[in-house]
Design a protein around this motif. Sequence first.
Motif, mmCIF file in Angstrom:
data_model
loop_
_atom_site.group_PDB
_atom_site.id
_atom_site.type_symbol
_atom_site.label_atom_id
_atom_site.label_comp_id
_atom_site.label_asym_id
_atom_site.label_seq_id
_atom_site.Cartn_x
_atom_site.Cartn_y
_atom_site.Cartn_z
ATOM 1 N N UNK A 30 -0.209 9.596 -20.700
ATOM 2 C CA UNK A 30 -0.783 8.252 -19.963
ATOM 3 C C UNK A 30 -2.323 8.039 -19.978
ATOM 4 N N UNK A 31 -2.575 9.313 -20.590
ATOM 5 C CA UNK A 31 -4.307 9.126 -20.801
ATOM 6 C C UNK A 31 -5.021 10.376 -21.181
ATOM 7 N N UNK A 32 -5.901 10.355 -22.120
ATOM 8 C CA UNK A 32 -6.689 11.498 -22.653
ATOM 9 C C UNK A 32 -8.237 11.478 -21.970
ATOM 10 N N UNK A 33 -8.473 12.276 -21.000
ATOM 11 C CA UNK A 33 -9.714 12.355 -20.522
ATOM 12 C C UNK A 33 -10.810 13.490 -21.072
ATOM 13 N N UNK A 34 -11.897 13.197 -20.667
ATOM 14 C CA UNK A 34 -12.891 14.255 -21.153
ATOM 15 C C UNK A 34 -12.676 15.495 -20.066
ATOM 16 N N UNK A 35 -12.599 16.715 -20.474
ATOM 17 C CA UNK A 35 -12.477 17.921 -19.387
ATOM 18 C C UNK A 35 -13.577 17.695 -18.130
ATOM 19 N N UNK A 36 -14.947 17.401 -18.575
ATOM 20 C CA UNK A 36 -15.826 17.291 -17.310
ATOM 21 C C UNK A 36 -15.431 15.967 -16.222
ATOM 22 N N UNK A 37 -14.976 14.932 -17.011
ATOM 23 C CA UNK A 37 -14.682 13.814 -16.190
ATOM 24 C C UNK A 37 -13.804 14.363 -15.173
ATOM 25 N N UNK A 38 -12.745 14.997 -15.632
ATOM 26 C CA UNK A 38 -11.525 15.606 -14.932
ATOM 27 C C UNK A 38 -12.074 16.472 -13.769
ATOM 28 N N UNK A 39 -13.050 17.413 -14.146
ATOM 29 C CA UNK A 39 -13.513 18.217 -13.191
ATOM 30 C C UNK A 39 -14.415 17.310 -12.036
ATOM 31 N N UNK A 40 -14.845 16.461 -12.659
ATOM 32 C CA UNK A 40 -15.548 15.383 -11.743
ATOM 33 C C UNK A 40 -14.651 14.800 -10.780
ATOM 34 N N UNK A 41 -13.402 14.483 -11.051
ATOM 35 C CA UNK A 41 -12.278 13.788 -10.287
ATOM 36 C C UNK A 41 -12.280 14.808 -9.056
ATOM 37 N N UNK A 42 -12.020 15.987 -9.478
ATOM 38 C CA UNK A 42 -11.642 17.243 -8.403
ATOM 39 C C UNK A 42 -12.686 17.176 -7.442
ATOM 40 N N UNK A 43 -14.059 17.157 -8.127
ATOM 41 C CA UNK A 43 -15.220 17.239 -7.087
ATOM 42 C C UNK A 43 -15.237 16.164 -6.202
ATOM 43 N N UNK A 53 -11.716 27.582 -9.807
ATOM 44 C CA UNK A 53 -12.520 27.240 -10.631
ATOM 45 C C UNK A 53 -11.687 27.442 -11.826
ATOM 46 N N UNK A 54 -10.689 28.030 -12.102
ATOM 47 C CA UNK A 54 -9.756 28.090 -13.502
ATOM 48 C C UNK A 54 -9.001 26.922 -13.468
ATOM 49 N N UNK A 55 -8.754 26.147 -12.215
ATOM 50 C CA UNK A 55 -7.377 25.298 -12.333
ATOM 51 C C UNK A 55 -8.291 23.656 -11.860
ATOM 52 N N UNK A 56 -9.622 23.813 -12.019
ATOM 53 C CA UNK A 56 -10.364 22.416 -11.572
ATOM 54 C C UNK A 56 -9.943 21.359 -12.316
ATOM 55 N N UNK A 57 -10.126 21.656 -13.639
ATOM 56 C CA UNK A 57 -9.735 20.639 -14.815
ATOM 57 C C UNK A 57 -8.493 20.119 -14.611
ATOM 58 N N UNK A 58 -7.398 21.189 -14.517
ATOM 59 C CA UNK A 58 -6.099 20.538 -14.396
ATOM 60 C C UNK A 58 -5.876 19.696 -13.206
ATOM 61 N N UNK A 59 -6.350 20.191 -11.945
ATOM 62 C CA UNK A 59 -6.263 19.428 -11.003
ATOM 63 C C UNK A 59 -6.961 18.097 -10.772
ATOM 64 N N UNK A 60 -8.009 18.174 -11.481
ATOM 65 C CA UNK A 60 -8.831 16.617 -11.560
ATOM 66 C C UNK A 60 -7.667 15.724 -12.569
ATOM 67 N N UNK A 61 -6.961 16.224 -13.648
ATOM 68 C CA UNK A 61 -6.334 15.486 -14.441
ATOM 69 C C UNK A 61 -4.900 15.173 -13.625
ATOM 70 N N UNK A 62 -4.431 15.871 -12.839
ATOM 71 C CA UNK A 62 -3.317 15.486 -11.895
ATOM 72 C C UNK A 62 -4.097 14.258 -10.800
#
Length: 512
Positions: free
Chosen positions: A158-171, A349-358
Amino acid sequence: MHLGVDLGTTRTIVAAVDRGNYPVVTFLDDDGDAHESFPSVVALHGERLLYGFDAIAAGATGAPLLRSFKRALAEPDVNADTAIAVGDRTVPLLEILTGYLRAMHEALLTTSNLPGAGTGQADPDLLGPVVVAVPAHAHGAQRFLTLEAFRRAGFDVAALLNEPSAAGFEYTHRRGGTVTSRRTRVVVYDLGGGTFDASLVDVEGTGHDVLATAGRNRLGGDDFDDVLVRCALAAAEVEEADLDAWALASLREQCREAKERISPQSRRIALEVGERDVNVAVDAFYDAAAPLVEATMTAMGPVLDRLDDPTGLTDVAGIYLVGGGSSLPLVPRLLKERFGRRVHRSPHPSASTAIGLAIAADPASGYSLADRLSRGFGVFREQRSGQGVVFDPILTPDEILPTADTVVATRRYRAAHNIGWFRFVECAAVDDAGEPRGDIVPFAEVLFPFDPALRDRPDLGDEPVRRQDGCLVEERYVIDPNGIVEVHITDLDTGYELRRTIAGRAAPGAST
Ligand SMILES: Nc1ncnc2c1ncn2[C@@H]1O[C@H](COP(=O)(O)OP(=O)(O)OP(=O)(O)O)[C@@H](O)[C@H]1O
Ligand SMILES: [Mg+2]
């Protein structure tokens, strides 16, 4: 089920969307043990390539292993055919990536804890759309190959994000309260297995834009393992050269596992060097590893310099520590000493990007990208007979919407293949070099038969693409007042034309 998939250098982590929760998916290894990740490893076993846990199991019996293949994607001249060595075989990069992701796709259906998985028959409908990511500084070919590999492996991206934007979502999902009208910036500190990245993410409502990134390509958790190996050798009074390759590899493995078990209460680390048991004091390990953490803070410099107040950090909501490497208690400790209470460590910490992507993949989260569909738009084109891919930016995000249908771009060229394969994407921005930047949403693919003999074929997708001189082609891009783009592709020699509305996956029905 919607998913976020973080393809990592050392491991891939998947988070699912489950009624407002974003649990990390577990996979079973070949011994039936559950893991919250799928290892990014390929092995050559006889003639066959094996991936993930199968590769690790084959490696234990002597099969050659390849790790960190994601790194090859970052090379400036990378293309689908970039040769990657696995044992004595060379394999095109896109084939390795696709094979790895296909194995992970299969594992999600058969050996993961997703509801409905592992019931004996793999049901591909179990997996819904996925949101994936690339490093923030990823160039066009890296983004294209990542998208292409996920698609070929059977994922609906559905989308390709930047890894830090995803971590930002999680934050912001967890700590939205720290973001105020005055403090809208989050510094994402991502210490992975092999790389360190720092990014400045601007948060405005549900939009997360990466303003700046900096980092080091060879600085990560692996270096902390090396430091612990040296501490262990010193404690055993053994030189590295005294150990054979197998003993050294086993020591490294032990050191990684021991490092991952260190808690703030740990005092000693017990290890076996060759035949000897040794103890390394955690304080001695921390003293030896502190320069690595210092190096990350130095590497963050250019990102902090982008702030209005780099020393007081008055416009920063938080410095967010993500990446498996920042699980080591030393890391938050030294960052807090430098930056104070604004340092927050992700609970995962290991899953922050994946969680942000979800979170980004969750239609109910409010973080959907659909509200930002009127951004830059372009097409990936194959060059040099399929050897490379270039991005052709057709519309920049500052394009003003017309009041009536308007032709905004035209391209004219002589066809060099039997089939034109157009992969349209929408992106947040196009940089000065013409590369797509920021989050990318893939649009429909359009196939055009340059070869008149193919024009009555029902399914062009099954035809092999061949190099072949052909007709004079014109592409015209027409934009309507709603920002909907229609492409008209015409064979000017015969007048044969195809018109296609280019809509994002948010409006798949708009395709004609
Ligand atoms: N609990 C822990 N304590 C300390 N280090 C840990 C812990 N868990 C994982 N790590 C380390 O984190 C690193 C892997 O981090 P991560 O999973 O974020 O990397 P990656 O996403 O695969 O790589 P990259 O982001 O570089 O592409 C490894 O060095 C691993 O040893
Ligand atoms: Mg990572």
